[in-house]
Write an enzyme that holds these catalytic residues in place. Sequence first.
Site, short mmCIF file in Angstrom:
data_model
loop_
_atom_site.label_atom_id
_atom_site.label_comp_id
_atom_site.label_asym_id
_atom_site.label_seq_id
_atom_site.Cartn_x
_atom_site.Cartn_y
_atom_site.Cartn_z
N LYS A 1 0.81 -1.22 0.00
CA LYS A 1 0.00 0.00 0.00
C LYS A 1 0.84 1.27 0.00
CE LYS A 1 -4.45 -1.60 1.57
NZ LYS A 1 -5.56 -1.48 2.50
N LYS B 1 -4.96 -9.93 -8.09
CA LYS B 1 -6.22 -10.25 -7.42
C LYS B 1 -7.24 -9.12 -7.66
CE LYS B 1 -5.52 -8.08 -2.95
NZ LYS B 1 -5.50 -8.07 -1.53
N LYS C 1 -10.46 -3.38 -4.87
CA LYS C 1 -11.03 -2.04 -5.06
C LYS C 1 -10.04 -1.10 -5.71
CE LYS C 1 -11.89 -2.46 -0.60
NZ LYS C 1 -12.66 -3.19 0.40
P1 TYM Z 1 -10.86 -6.84 2.95
O1 TYM Z 1 -11.92 -5.89 3.38
O2 TYM Z 1 -9.83 -6.38 1.98
O3 TYM Z 1 -11.53 -8.14 2.31
C1 TYM Z 1 -12.57 -8.84 2.95
C2 TYM Z 1 -12.46 -10.34 2.66
O4 TYM Z 1 -12.49 -10.59 1.25
C3 TYM Z 1 -11.37 -11.39 0.89
N1 TYM Z 1 -10.93 -11.00 -0.47
C4 TYM Z 1 -10.73 -11.85 -1.48
N2 TYM Z 1 -10.88 -13.18 -1.57
C5 TYM Z 1 -10.61 -13.75 -2.77
N3 TYM Z 1 -10.22 -13.06 -3.87
C6 TYM Z 1 -10.07 -11.73 -3.83
N4 TYM Z 1 -9.70 -11.05 -4.91
C7 TYM Z 1 -10.32 -11.06 -2.59
N5 TYM Z 1 -10.27 -9.76 -2.20
C8 TYM Z 1 -10.64 -9.74 -0.89
C9 TYM Z 1 -10.31 -11.08 1.92
O5 TYM Z 1 -9.36 -12.11 2.01
C10 TYM Z 1 -11.15 -10.94 3.17
O6 TYM Z 1 -11.41 -12.20 3.74
N6 TYM Z 1 -7.73 -6.93 6.80
C11 TYM Z 1 -9.01 -7.42 6.33
C12 TYM Z 1 -10.19 -7.00 7.20
C13 TYM Z 1 -10.12 -7.44 8.63
C14 TYM Z 1 -10.31 -8.76 9.10
C15 TYM Z 1 -10.24 -8.66 10.52
C16 TYM Z 1 -10.51 -9.99 8.48
C17 TYM Z 1 -9.94 -6.64 9.70
N7 TYM Z 1 -10.01 -7.37 10.87
C18 TYM Z 1 -10.37 -9.78 11.34
C19 TYM Z 1 -10.65 -11.13 9.31
C20 TYM Z 1 -10.57 -11.01 10.72
C21 TYM Z 1 -9.25 -6.80 4.96
O7 TYM Z 1 -8.78 -5.76 4.63
O8 TYM Z 1 -10.16 -7.48 4.21
#
Ligand code: TYM
Length: 333
Positions: A114, A197, A200
């Site tokens: 990032k 991947k 957003k």
């Molecule tokens: P975030 O908001 O980026 O994504 C949410 C969930 O979607 C999954 N994901 C994907 N899976 C497959 N292919 C993709 N292209 C793809 N893009 C996103 C992510 O793996 C995720 O499961 N840091 C985390 C948010 C978070 C969190 C937590 C998750 C904060 N606290 C505690 C689990 C437990 C995040 O930014 O996810």
Amino acid sequence: MTKPNLLSGMQPSAGSLHLGNYLGALVNWASMQDAYNAFYCIVDLHAITVPQDPAELRANTRRTAAQYIAAGIDTDKSALFVQSHVPAHAQLAWVLQCITGMGEAGRMTQFKDKTQKNGVDSASVGLYTYPILQAADILLYQPKAVPVGEDQRQHIELTRDLAIRFNSRFGDTFVVPEAAIQKENAKIYDLQNPTAKMSKSGDPKGLVNIMDDNATIVKKFKSAVTDTDGEIRFDREAKPGVSNLLSLFSAMTGRSIEDLVGQYAGGGYGALKGDLAEAAVAAIEPIRTRAEELLADAAQLDAILADGAARANEVAEATLAKVYDRVGFIAAR
Ligand code: TYM
């Protein structure tokens, strides 16, 4: 027998979740809620680690909640809540920051990714400590399982390391959680750039959103990048675009990749894309429609979130009290 706990979360950093969020995580969340006592969080504290517009954050938090429910999270079974409604997340994060090494935090690849474009100096300290807040999100609920996509693996590893470290320094306090990463859909790729991947921050044309209208969804699939040999077969290395389309098709219909290859081989990319677009609309449209209905009644949505926060606070406060005692804080009267 009591069910094991489960926690997961998503950032409310856009007006819509995308197909990666849905297939990589949300589908599993919905299917795991019978076997687990599940906590599903909307991580608004994480969303301010990069600059945000306050009105948009507020709207996107409700939009994310509506999409969780519309995609199958049953709020009678599972607690659905907003991270900032449970103060223990920020409180535990502080304690965990104090047992995390600078080098350890510096190895997190998300911060490196990032900050690649604008450099480290303009990034916030919050973006750097982001994974430690995520560890707090998880450990507060003593979950056995954390269902996420592949990109979260490193953060779950850090969470496990911190739990093990805390337990060995201060006595058994945390359950050491496991990442529940479903093999097939753990990484959904961008339709325009099929080796990256779906995210957003990628090309908007390669990103299929749950809240997109049908015509937009169809257009994005029809203009998906493939290749020039015209052959329909699954080969991630040589044919990333076609392979991504096949795995998306399989994920959305439950049909096997072999079955799809059998049907479409020799038929050209147009037919595959057209039918996939139709399958995607059939899967996404009901979710979008339900989410819009839920968003029309903000008071009811807020009441659901208040109920979820009450359930989450009860568990989180108990863990935090134990942690505060273990590290040597005297109890407040
Ligand atoms: P975030 O908001 O980026 O994504 C949410 C969930 O979607 C999954 N994901 C994907 N899976 C497959 N292919 C993709 N292209 C793809 N893009 C996103 C992510 O793996 C995720 O499961 N840091 C985390 C948010 C978070 C969190 C937590 C998750 C904060 N606290 C505690 C689990 C437990 C995040 O930014 O996810």
